[in-house]
Design a protein around this motif. Structure first.
Motif, PDB file in Angstrom:
ATOM      1  N   SER A  82       0.832  -1.209   0.000  1.00 28.67           N
ATOM      2  CA  SER A  82       0.000   0.000   0.000  1.00 28.67           C
ATOM      3  C   SER A  82       0.863   1.253   0.000  1.00 28.67           C
ATOM      4  O   SER A  82       0.589   2.213  -0.739  1.00 28.67           O
ATOM      5  CB  SER A  82      -0.926  -0.003   1.225  1.00 28.67           C
ATOM      6  N   TYR A  83       1.916   1.245   0.819  1.00 26.38           N
ATOM      7  CA  TYR A  83       2.781   2.420   0.865  1.00 26.38           C
ATOM      8  C   TYR A  83       3.524   2.590  -0.469  1.00 26.38           C
ATOM      9  O   TYR A  83       3.768   3.713  -0.915  1.00 26.38           O
ATOM     10  CB  TYR A  83       3.779   2.308   2.012  1.00 26.38           C
ATOM     11  N   GLY A  84       3.842   1.466  -1.122  1.00 26.39           N
ATOM     12  CA  GLY A  84       4.469   1.533  -2.432  1.00 26.39           C
ATOM     13  C   GLY A  84       3.580   2.223  -3.456  1.00 26.39           C
ATOM     14  O   GLY A  84       4.059   2.968  -4.321  1.00 26.39           O
ATOM     15  N   LEU A  85       2.262   1.989  -3.376  1.00 24.87           N
ATOM     16  CA  LEU A  85       1.330   2.695  -4.260  1.00 24.87           C
ATOM     17  C   LEU A  85       1.241   4.170  -3.891  1.00 24.87           C
ATOM     18  O   LEU A  85       1.219   5.049  -4.759  1.00 24.87           O
ATOM     19  CB  LEU A  85      -0.066   2.065  -4.163  1.00 24.87           C
ATOM     20  N   LEU A  86       1.202   4.426  -2.582  1.00 25.54           N
ATOM     21  CA  LEU A  86       1.014   5.798  -2.102  1.00 25.54           C
ATOM     22  C   LEU A  86       2.118   6.734  -2.591  1.00 25.54           C
ATOM     23  O   LEU A  86       1.852   7.855  -3.034  1.00 25.54           O
ATOM     24  CB  LEU A  86       0.953   5.802  -0.573  1.00 25.54           C
ATOM     25  N   ILE A  87       3.351   6.295  -2.512  1.00 24.13           N
ATOM     26  CA  ILE A  87       4.464   7.196  -2.844  1.00 24.13           C
ATOM     27  C   ILE A  87       4.530   7.513  -4.341  1.00 24.13           C
ATOM     28  O   ILE A  87       5.254   8.431  -4.741  1.00 24.13           O
ATOM     29  CB  ILE A  87       5.819   6.616  -2.369  1.00 24.13           C
ATOM     30  N   HIS A  88       3.761   6.774  -5.155  1.00 28.82           N
ATOM     31  CA  HIS A  88       3.749   7.058  -6.587  1.00 28.82           C
ATOM     32  C   HIS A  88       2.518   7.860  -7.002  1.00 28.82           C
ATOM     33  O   HIS A  88       2.309   8.117  -8.190  1.00 28.82           O
ATOM     34  CB  HIS A  88       3.816   5.754  -7.392  1.00 28.82           C
ATOM     35  N   ILE A  89       1.709   8.239  -6.019  1.00 31.35           N
ATOM     36  CA  ILE A  89       0.546   9.077  -6.301  1.00 31.35           C
ATOM     37  C   ILE A  89       0.929  10.526  -6.005  1.00 31.35           C
ATOM     38  O   ILE A  89       1.227  10.869  -4.858  1.00 31.35           O
ATOM     39  CB  ILE A  89      -0.670   8.652  -5.456  1.00 31.35           C
ATOM     40  N   GLN A  90       0.955  11.349  -7.011  1.00 38.35           N
ATOM     41  CA  GLN A  90       1.419  12.724  -6.831  1.00 38.35           C
ATOM     42  C   GLN A  90       0.397  13.586  -6.108  1.00 38.35           C
ATOM     43  O   GLN A  90       0.744  14.420  -5.278  1.00 38.35           O
ATOM     44  CB  GLN A  90       1.742  13.344  -8.208  1.00 38.35           C
ATOM     45  N   ASP A  91      -0.859  13.389  -6.434  1.00 42.84           N
ATOM     46  CA  ASP A  91      -1.884  14.258  -5.861  1.00 42.84           C
ATOM     47  C   ASP A  91      -3.150  13.436  -5.636  1.00 42.84           C
ATOM     48  O   ASP A  91      -3.578  12.713  -6.536  1.00 42.84           O
ATOM     49  CB  ASP A  91      -2.155  15.420  -6.825  1.00 42.84           C
ATOM     50  N   PRO A  92      -3.740  13.414  -4.442  1.00 42.08           N
ATOM     51  CA  PRO A  92      -3.376  14.212  -3.263  1.00 42.08           C
ATOM     52  C   PRO A  92      -2.616  13.349  -2.258  1.00 42.08           C
ATOM     53  O   PRO A  92      -3.248  12.685  -1.425  1.00 42.08           O
ATOM     54  CB  PRO A  92      -4.728  14.627  -2.716  1.00 42.08           C
ATOM     55  N   GLN A  93      -1.305  13.340  -2.278  1.00 43.37           N
ATOM     56  CA  GLN A  93      -0.556  12.405  -1.446  1.00 43.37           C
ATOM     57  C   GLN A  93      -0.669  12.715   0.042  1.00 43.37           C
ATOM     58  O   GLN A  93      -0.862  11.800   0.859  1.00 43.37           O
ATOM     59  CB  GLN A  93       0.920  12.394  -1.865  1.00 43.37           C
ATOM     60  N   GLU A  94      -0.560  13.969   0.432  1.00 43.90           N
ATOM     61  CA  GLU A  94      -0.542  14.300   1.865  1.00 43.90           C
ATOM     62  C   GLU A  94      -1.845  13.922   2.573  1.00 43.90           C
ATOM     63  O   GLU A  94      -1.812  13.293   3.630  1.00 43.90           O
ATOM     64  CB  GLU A  94      -0.224  15.789   2.063  1.00 43.90           C
ATOM     65  N   PRO A  95      -3.034  14.263   2.019  1.00 42.49           N
ATOM     66  CA  PRO A  95      -4.273  13.801   2.666  1.00 42.49           C
ATOM     67  C   PRO A  95      -4.361  12.280   2.752  1.00 42.49           C
ATOM     68  O   PRO A  95      -4.874  11.740   3.729  1.00 42.49           O
ATOM     69  CB  PRO A  95      -5.375  14.374   1.760  1.00 42.49           C
ATOM     70  N   LEU A  96      -3.842  11.590   1.730  1.00 39.39           N
ATOM     71  CA  LEU A  96      -3.865  10.127   1.759  1.00 39.39           C
ATOM     72  C   LEU A  96      -2.957   9.589   2.859  1.00 39.39           C
ATOM     73  O   LEU A  96      -3.280   8.593   3.517  1.00 39.39           O
ATOM     74  CB  LEU A  96      -3.438   9.563   0.401  1.00 39.39           C
ATOM     75  N   LYS A  97      -1.799  10.226   3.063  1.00 37.58           N
ATOM     76  CA  LYS A  97      -0.905   9.810   4.148  1.00 37.58           C
ATOM     77  C   LYS A  97      -1.586   9.967   5.498  1.00 37.58           C
ATOM     78  O   LYS A  97      -1.475   9.098   6.370  1.00 37.58           O
ATOM     79  CB  LYS A  97       0.386  10.637   4.115  1.00 37.58           C
ATOM     80  N   ILE A  98      -2.301  11.064   5.668  1.00 33.29           N
ATOM     81  CA  ILE A  98      -3.018  11.304   6.927  1.00 33.29           C
ATOM     82  C   ILE A  98      -4.103  10.243   7.122  1.00 33.29           C
ATOM     83  O   ILE A  98      -4.275   9.699   8.223  1.00 33.29           O
ATOM     84  CB  ILE A  98      -3.626  12.718   6.931  1.00 33.29           C
ATOM     85  N   GLU A  99      -4.836   9.928   6.039  1.00 33.37           N
ATOM     86  CA  GLU A  99      -5.877   8.901   6.123  1.00 33.37           C
ATOM     87  C   GLU A  99      -5.265   7.543   6.445  1.00 33.37           C
ATOM     88  O   GLU A  99      -5.790   6.786   7.274  1.00 33.37           O
ATOM     89  CB  GLU A  99      -6.645   8.832   4.808  1.00 33.37           C
ATOM     90  N   PHE A 100      -4.145   7.216   5.803  1.00 37.04           N
ATOM     91  CA  PHE A 100      -3.446   5.950   6.026  1.00 37.04           C
ATOM     92  C   PHE A 100      -3.022   5.836   7.493  1.00 37.04           C
ATOM     93  O   PHE A 100      -3.243   4.814   8.150  1.00 37.04           O
ATOM     94  CB  PHE A 100      -2.228   5.889   5.106  1.00 37.04           C
ATOM     95  N   ALA A 101      -2.406   6.900   8.016  1.00 34.20           N
ATOM     96  CA  ALA A 101      -1.960   6.891   9.413  1.00 34.20           C
ATOM     97  C   ALA A 101      -3.139   6.708  10.364  1.00 34.20           C
ATOM     98  O   ALA A 101      -3.043   5.989  11.364  1.00 34.20           O
ATOM     99  CB  ALA A 101      -1.215   8.190   9.731  1.00 34.20           C
ATOM    100  N   GLY A 102      -4.283   7.324  10.019  1.00 32.14           N
ATOM    101  CA  GLY A 102      -5.472   7.170  10.856  1.00 32.14           C
ATOM    102  C   GLY A 102      -5.969   5.735  10.900  1.00 32.14           C
ATOM    103  O   GLY A 102      -6.386   5.244  11.956  1.00 32.14           O
ATOM    104  N   LEU A 103      -5.881   5.033   9.769  1.00 38.07           N
ATOM    105  CA  LEU A 103      -6.302   3.627   9.724  1.00 38.07           C
ATOM    106  C   LEU A 103      -5.409   2.761  10.617  1.00 38.07           C
ATOM    107  O   LEU A 103      -5.883   1.811  11.250  1.00 38.07           O
ATOM    108  CB  LEU A 103      -6.250   3.099   8.290  1.00 38.07           C
ATOM    109  N   LEU A 104      -4.122   3.088  10.659  1.00 31.84           N
ATOM    110  CA  LEU A 104      -3.194   2.299  11.472  1.00 31.84           C
ATOM    111  C   LEU A 104      -3.436   2.518  12.955  1.00 31.84           C
ATOM    112  O   LEU A 104      -3.164   1.632  13.770  1.00 31.84           O
ATOM    113  CB  LEU A 104      -1.745   2.673  11.128  1.00 31.84           C
ATOM    114  N   GLN A 105      -3.935   3.682  13.319  1.00 32.96           N
ATOM    115  CA  GLN A 105      -4.131   3.992  14.732  1.00 32.96           C
ATOM    116  C   GLN A 105      -5.526   3.612  15.222  1.00 32.96           C
ATOM    117  O   GLN A 105      -5.731   3.426  16.422  1.00 32.96           O
ATOM    118  CB  GLN A 105      -3.879   5.488  14.970  1.00 32.96           C
ATOM    119  N   ASP A 106      -6.489   3.504  14.310  1.00 31.60           N
ATOM    120  CA  ASP A 106      -7.851   3.128  14.686  1.00 31.60           C
ATOM    121  C   ASP A 106      -8.083   1.686  14.263  1.00 31.60           C
ATOM    122  O   ASP A 106      -8.614   1.399  13.205  1.00 31.60           O
ATOM    123  CB  ASP A 106      -8.859   4.052  14.007  1.00 31.60           C
TER     124      ASP A 106
END
Length: 724
Positions: A82-106
């Motif tokens: 999943s992170y491998g896909l994320l780093i190749h998405i130019q826009d909107p990467q930052e909101p996706l990172k925040i969403e990803f981090a939220g999934l890991l914590q919840d």
């Protein structure tokens, strides 16, 4: 591109041509229907390091390590992919990172966490597909890219269908009452769908807790067929006008043209038509042709028409929740002998296993008025308490609330079961019922050492910490209202297997509950002090956690007028395993509340001086930090009219671990405040000159720093009459 499938649309069916109601073979999507963890992906450690804050990484590692080696490998591979896909998405990467981090914590159980991560993986893959680069001619590139995007979109749509079926069942059978363990039901439904329609590429496995049998498959096939039809799949693609134009051009080879009014003109109406606004609309033939291009011409068999009496009556209730069934229909499905009126039915009892329910309980609750009265009068009293309780509980879900009188008719063992069932759902209308259960369980039996409620809390905290957290999160206020002071103190100090107390968890995530249970006017100052000093396995006290996560609420518990100056000082000077005092955490995370906690008028000037001189493990004092980040706080605490001139001079001459004086920090970051603290008419000419001449570790004076960063301040000081 993905259209969310609602429970209502899944159940309604579609009134289109027969060909559009056919279900295509999804074999062409096989490679896209499962997570691809092979290839050169970033490691699990890299993903965690880039997604989670440092203080959350250890907790996630601990969570993953609670599972088997095989499960750990699956989670880590999925995260890396999943992170491998994320780093190749130019826009909107930052909101996706925040969403990803939220999934890991919840996160909840393994199955739920894995399913959540898979859903996010498919979302990332769909976004990444839009950046696919082809090879060959421009026309070939456009066609290849378009086909890949549509196939990925269809695969993502198929991943939504099991959840849609579960939503339909929840809507029909549970009146939208949430189910935190729904992942197991969703897995069983996905297995049924994969066996029937191949929506997971034939790779869906049986859920370890919920088996999938022929009855479930029949029900699911009937519910899912409309949502998997060609018509619904085209809807799921959510094609915009640009996409439709490309489809006409590259797949149908019959592109529309534009007239002078910028309206599409149709040159071939076999596959598409022009709408009233000049927009492109696919015809039935166009929809069929598009699906054929994407998935091929093979079709899957529709849902079977022959159903057992059980399947027939159950499907009726699901499709119309207000359906009432007759005694004859019930008798045709379930054994009517009183001893087994709630007889097991393996698959249905598992898929409807929420709150301990059985399929026959659900059916009994839907009996018509006459049959229901007969059932309650004759059959229900002969059943076990457990079966009676689940019957009344389900009646409360679909109809009027379960009465307090009904709850109190059961023994404590059954009330405990009802309590545990209810704590799995979060709905306001069950709060009075939860409180009633707690009160029943908290009545101490003669000669008993403690109540059933306290025993339950102890066992749950130790053996099922996640459920303990749910109880606190959803019903903590009710629990605090039921427990007495001694019980509160015992409960809040309970530790789980990770050496974390209940107080630790509440202090982090549920500050208002902590204030409700630990208010000094309720517990008394000494008990509050005991709680605030509890340490977790990392060496942090409850006071540290409150200071970090619940700053303003910390004041409600530990202000001078709540605990008294001496206790405030004792708490503020508490150090954690890293050597930082509570005072450091307050000035770091919530510096402005220092004005309330360390007011010279309430603490006294000598105590304020002690706090301001506290050093952390790097040698930084509280004064230095406040001077850099909270200038108004420094004025409120350390102005000459608050502490006196000599004490102000003492603070300004404090050196940190790097050799810089507080006066230098103030001169660099908060020059205007320098005037308030070093006003010659308050501090005196000689003291001001002494401050301006102080030298840092590199030989620079305070006046040099002011001249570089805030020259006007130096001018203001020099022009003051007192300096003449």
């Amino acid at each position: 591109m993905i259209k969310k499938v609602s429970a209502v649309t899944v159940l309604k069916g579609i009134d289109f041509g027969e060909a559009l109601l056919e279900i295509p073979n999804f074999a062409a999507l096989a490679d896209m229907l499962h997570v691809n963890v092979e290839g050169d992906h970033p490691s699990f450690e890299i993903a965690i390091a880039n997604l989670l804050p440092e203080d959350h990484r250890e907790g996630y590692h601990e969570y993953v390590e609670t599972y088997s080696i095989d499960n750990q490998v699956q989670i880590k591979a999925l995260l890396g992919a999943s992170y491998g896909l994320l780093i190749h998405i130019q826009d909107p990467q930052e909101p996706l990172k925040i969403e990803f981090a939220g999934l890991l914590q919840d996160r909840r159980c393994l199955a739920d966490h894995m399913e959540t991560l898979k859903t996010f993986y498919f979302k990332l893959r769909q976004l990444a597909s839009r950046q696919t680069q082809g090879s060959g001619s421009d026309s070939e590139n456009a066609l290849n890219k378009m086909m890949i995007q549509m196939k990925v979109c269809l695969a993502s749509y198929l991943q939504q269908v099991p959840l849609s079926i579960l939503m339909a069942l929840d809507h029909a059978l549970f009146k939208e009452v949430p189910d935190p363990q729904s992942t197991h039901s969703r897995n069983a439904i996905q297995k049924a769908l994969d066996d029937s329609f191949g929506i997971s590429g034939g790779q869906a496995a049986d859920d370890p807790h919920l088996a999938t049998d022929s009855t479930l498959k029949t029900i699911v096939r009937h519910l899912a067929a409309p949502g998997l039809s060609i018509e619904r799949l085209i809807d799921g693609l959510e094609l915009d006008q640009a996409s439709l134009f490309d489809i006409c051009k590259h797949i149908f080879h019959a592109a529309p043209t534009m007239n002078e009014e910028d309206v599409y003109l149709s040159t071939n109406t076999t596959f598409y038509q022009m709408g009233d606004a000049g927009n492109i609309v696919l015809t039935s033939a166009g929809k069929l042709a598009l699906i054929n291009a994407l998935l091929g011409t093979e079709r899957l068999p529709l849902a079977a028409t022959d159903m057992t009496p059980l399947e027939t009556v159950l499907l009726r209730v699901i499709q119309n929740p207000d359906t009432q069934i007759s005694q004859a229909e019930y008798n045709a499905v379930f054994d009517t002998r009183l001893s087994s009126a709630i007889a097991p039915n393996a698959c249905l009892n598992q898929i409807f296993g929420r709150m301990g329910l059985r399929a026959s309980v659900i059916m009994a609750a839907h009996l018509d008025e006459d049959a229901s009265a007969l059932f309650q009068r004759n059959a229900l009293p002969t059943l076990s308490e457990s079966h009676q309780a689940t019957y009344y509980l389900y009646k409360a879900v679909i109809g009027p609330d379960m009465s307090f009188t009904t709850i109190k008719r059961f023994g404590k063992a059954q009330v405990e079961n009802i309590f545990l069932m209810l704590t799995q759902v979060t709905t306001p209308r069950f709060r009075p019922l939860i409180t009633t259960c707690m009160n029943v369980l908290n009545k101490k039996e003669p000669f008993a050492e403690e109540t059933e409620l306290m025993q339950l809390l102890k066992v749950t905290t130790q053996n099922n910490p996640k459920r303990a957290e749910w109880i606190i999160r959803d019903y903590g206020t009710e629990l605090v209202s039921v427990l007495n002071l001694n019980q509160v103190m015992e409960w809040i100090q309970l530790r789980n297997r990770r050496n974390r107390t209940v107080a630790d968890y509440i202090a982090r995530y549920h500050g208002p509950i902590f204030v409700a249970l630990a208010a000094p006017n309720k517990l008394g100052a000494n008990r509050v002090m005991d709680l605030m000093q509890l340490r977790n396995g990392q060496g942090n006290t409850v006071a540290h956690l409150l200071a970090e996560y619940q700053g303003p609420l910390y004041v409600e518990l530990a202000a001078p007028d709540k605990l008294g100056p001496n206790r405030v000082m004792e708490l503020m000077q508490l150090r954690n395993g890293g050597g930082s005092a509570v005072a450091h955490w307050i000035e770091k995370f919530h510096g402005r509340i220092f004005i309330i906690l360390a007011s010279p008028d309430k603490l006294g000037a000598h105590r304020v001086m002690e706090l301001m001189q506290l050093r952390d493990n790097t040698g930084e004092t509280v004064t230095h930090r406040i001077a850099e980040y909270y200038e108004h706080v420094l004025v409120a605490l350390a102005a000459p009219d608050k502490l006196g001139s000599d004490r102000v001079m003492e603070l300004m001459q404090l050196r940190n671990g790097q050799g810089y004086l507080a006066a230098h920090i103030l001169a660099k970051y908060q020059g205007p405040v320098f005037v308030a603290l070093a006003a010659p008419n308050k501090l005196g000419r000689d003291r001001v000159l002494t401050l301006l001449g102080l030298i840092d570790a590199e030989g620079h004076t305070v006046s040099e720093w002011l001249n570089e960063y805030h020259e006007h301040v130096l001018v203001t000081l020099a022009a003051t009459d007192t300096m003449s």
